[in-house]
Design a protein around this motif. Structure first.
Motif, short mmCIF file in Angstrom:
data_model
loop_
_atom_site.label_atom_id
_atom_site.label_comp_id
_atom_site.label_asym_id
_atom_site.label_seq_id
_atom_site.Cartn_x
_atom_site.Cartn_y
_atom_site.Cartn_z
N ASN A 1 24.90 -12.99 31.28
CA ASN A 1 25.86 -12.09 30.46
C ASN A 1 27.22 -12.41 30.97
O ASN A 1 28.15 -11.42 30.91
N ASN B 1 37.30 -16.76 21.20
CA ASN B 1 35.90 -16.93 21.15
C ASN B 1 35.53 -18.17 21.91
O ASN B 1 34.63 -18.84 21.33
N GLN C 1 30.90 -13.34 26.79
CA GLN C 1 30.65 -12.11 25.92
C GLN C 1 31.83 -11.24 26.13
O GLN C 1 32.44 -10.76 27.15
N GLN D 1 30.57 -13.33 17.67
CA GLN D 1 30.17 -11.94 18.29
C GLN D 1 30.69 -10.73 17.42
O GLN D 1 30.64 -9.73 17.97
#
Length: 517
Positions: free
Chosen positions: A491, A456, A495, A82
């Motif tokens: 989402n 992550n 994220q 990301q």
């Protein structure tokens, strides 16, 4: 007379002794742990609350149980890069001044994850004051009655070594200050105790109010300390130090990590267990299956204990007996001061204020795409309603495991009855899972969401308001249910979300502790 009758009798005697004493017990449980335990036990589940609960979403449950197999590749795919990375070690950090201003002690209450955040804040305060931190004292939790100390949960030598260039930390006070103990501060007002620290205090507050105590006496004990340092308006190096403590310095003791590694290995290699094998006669399987392709697994943190159920004031389908028991529990523990109790169950659910039951979590996970071959690890201390409540989840995920099913009684012996160590094992397994899902927000949820964001890792955050509204619609077909759940969680799978003012650094480590690259 059984234990329940004995506790009820004891509580009745307390009540006859006066309401004031009961209020003191409820307000200051640490000072009256025995009586708080009696009150809590007397308010605990009666047998009628543990009867089998009928499914609340029977049609959806039948469809979920009958769903086809076949893992969803998109679901198990790791998060893509990301553009953020951990950023906690400044290259030219100033060295520790030669002279310390004195010793800082903190006394931390709450469960494992609340104490974890308090430890991080304690290191930060010691840095702000240029003080020497004494390894934090963990209070006995009045609910779980766990007396585990810092060194019984965390690797103290690793803790000190990782932070040696940032803050001075010692295991015990020098002999001249050995009088400064928890008992010393519990018996009278002391000049060296600071008990006025406001919630989310600024760095200046500590410089103005605690530093003078250090300068006068050489020591300051801060209690209470939970949530006593602001998340805003602090120097970047202090924010990064808090993250360094949380994500690098706080490592569990070896036997917790070893048990966690064993559980992870067994989850990834499910053929370790012969169907007829007794779990109490397990042997080490790590080597025998080392050549196998490791499987994937998901951890579900199911936060559905009696405190949560009662405080939510929601209806969980247990009938009049359950409603009455939860109402009595609310009255005894919180004297009716529960804001949710003024709303209807439908209003609470539509606002996302009801914790998800095991049945509802099973339906949610199935709708997201987890099939009936999914290896699911259940991270939970105690589920309200026991196995009767968990049975619907087990129908949807027959390969569900937990600490008891995966580890032998001998392996569990060192953590048995110790809530903090049990939670530590769950935390460790959760950090090694392919996907983590939490049933509802709380300290465990917040800590793991933040830690996995930092690394992550994929973490699914249920959209509580949406799910509550979906479950209120009793006419939905399974296909419609799947579609709505899928659309509402596109989402919400790990994220990056940047921290906003007043939000916790430990839940949202970006941008304070992560760099955009």
């Amino acid at each position: 007379m059984n234990l329940y009758e004995k506790c009820t009798s004891d509580v009745a005697q307390i009540l006859r002794g006066g309401t004031l004493f009961v209020l003191l017990v409820l307000q200051f449980p640490v000072l009256f742990p025995h009586f708080f335990g009696l009150l809590s036990h007397a308010a605990s589940s009666k047998p009628s609350e543990w009867n089998a609960v009928k499914p609340r979403h029977l049609s959806l449950l039948k469809s979920a149980v009958q769903r086809s197999s076949g893992e969803q590749s998109d679901l198990w795919r790791p998060l893509t890069d990301q553009g953020w990375k951990p950023c906690i070690d400044p290259g030219n950090a100033p060295s520790i001044p030669e002279k310390s201003e004195g010793y800082i002690q903190v006394f931390l209450d709450g469960g494992l994850n609340q104490q974890r955040m308090g430890i991080c804040d304690a290191v930060a305060v010691a840095k702000i004051l240029n003080a020497t931190l004494v390894v934090p004292y963990l209070e006995v939790n009045p609910v779980w009655q766990d007396s585990s100390s810092f060194v019984e949960i965390f690797d103290v030598d690793h803790f000190i070594d990782v932070l040696k260039d940032d803050v001075r930390i010692i295991k015990e006070l020098p002999e001249k200050f050995s009088w400064s103990t928890r008992e010393y501060y519990a018996t009278a007002i002391r000049e060296t105790r600071v008990k006025t620290a406001p919630v989310h205090a600024s760095a200046n507050w500590y410089l103005e109010n605690v530093l003078p105590v250090l300068e006068s006496f050489g020591i300051a004990a801060i209690a209470p300390f939970s949530h006593r340092l602001s998340f805003d308006h602090l120097p970047p190096e202090i924010q990064r130090l808090r993250c360094k403590v949380n994500f690098r310095a706080l490592r569990f003791v070896p036997h917790v990590r070893e048990l966690g590694d064993a559980l992870v290995s067994r989850l990834r290699n499910p053929s370790w267990r012969n169907k007829e094998q007794n779990v109490d006669h397990l042997t080490d399987i790590t080597n025998s299956h080392s050549r196998q392709e490791p499987g994937k697994f998901v951890v579900l943190h199911l936060r559905f204990d009696k405190d949560m159920a009662a405080h939510s004031a929601c209806d969980f389908g247990g009938g009049k007996a359950e409603k009455l028991a939860l109402a009595k529990y609310r009255q005894m523990i919180w004297q009716g001061r529960v804001l949710n109790s003024q709303f209807t169950d439908e209003e609470l659910r539509s606002q996302g204020r009801c914790p998800l039951t095991p049945e509802e979590m099973g339906l949610l996970l199935a709708a997201l795409g987890f099939d009936n071959n999914t290896r699911l690890y259940l991270a939970s201390h105690k589920v309200y309603g026991g196995e009767a409540r968990v049975s619907a989840l087990r129908q949807v995920f027959p390969r569900m495991e937990d600490k008891r099913s995966l580890a032998s009684s001998g392996e569990r012996a060192r953590i048995k009855g110790k809530a903090s160590l049990l939670a530590a094992v769950d935390y460790y397994v959760s950090m090694h899972s392919d996907i983590f899902v939490s049933a509802s927000p709380g300290n465990m949820h917040n800590a793991l969401v933040g830690h996995r964001t930092f690394e992550n890792m994929k973490t699914i955050r249920p959209n509580m308001a949406l799910i509550g509204q979906i479950f209120l619609n009793k006419s939905l077909t399974w296909i419609e249910f799947q579609q709505k759940v899928g659309e509402g969680h596109v989402n919400r799978q790990g994220q990056i979300r940047l921290r906003k003012p007043k939000q916790s650094l430990y839940t949202y480590p970006a941008p304070d502790c992560m760099c955009h690259v």
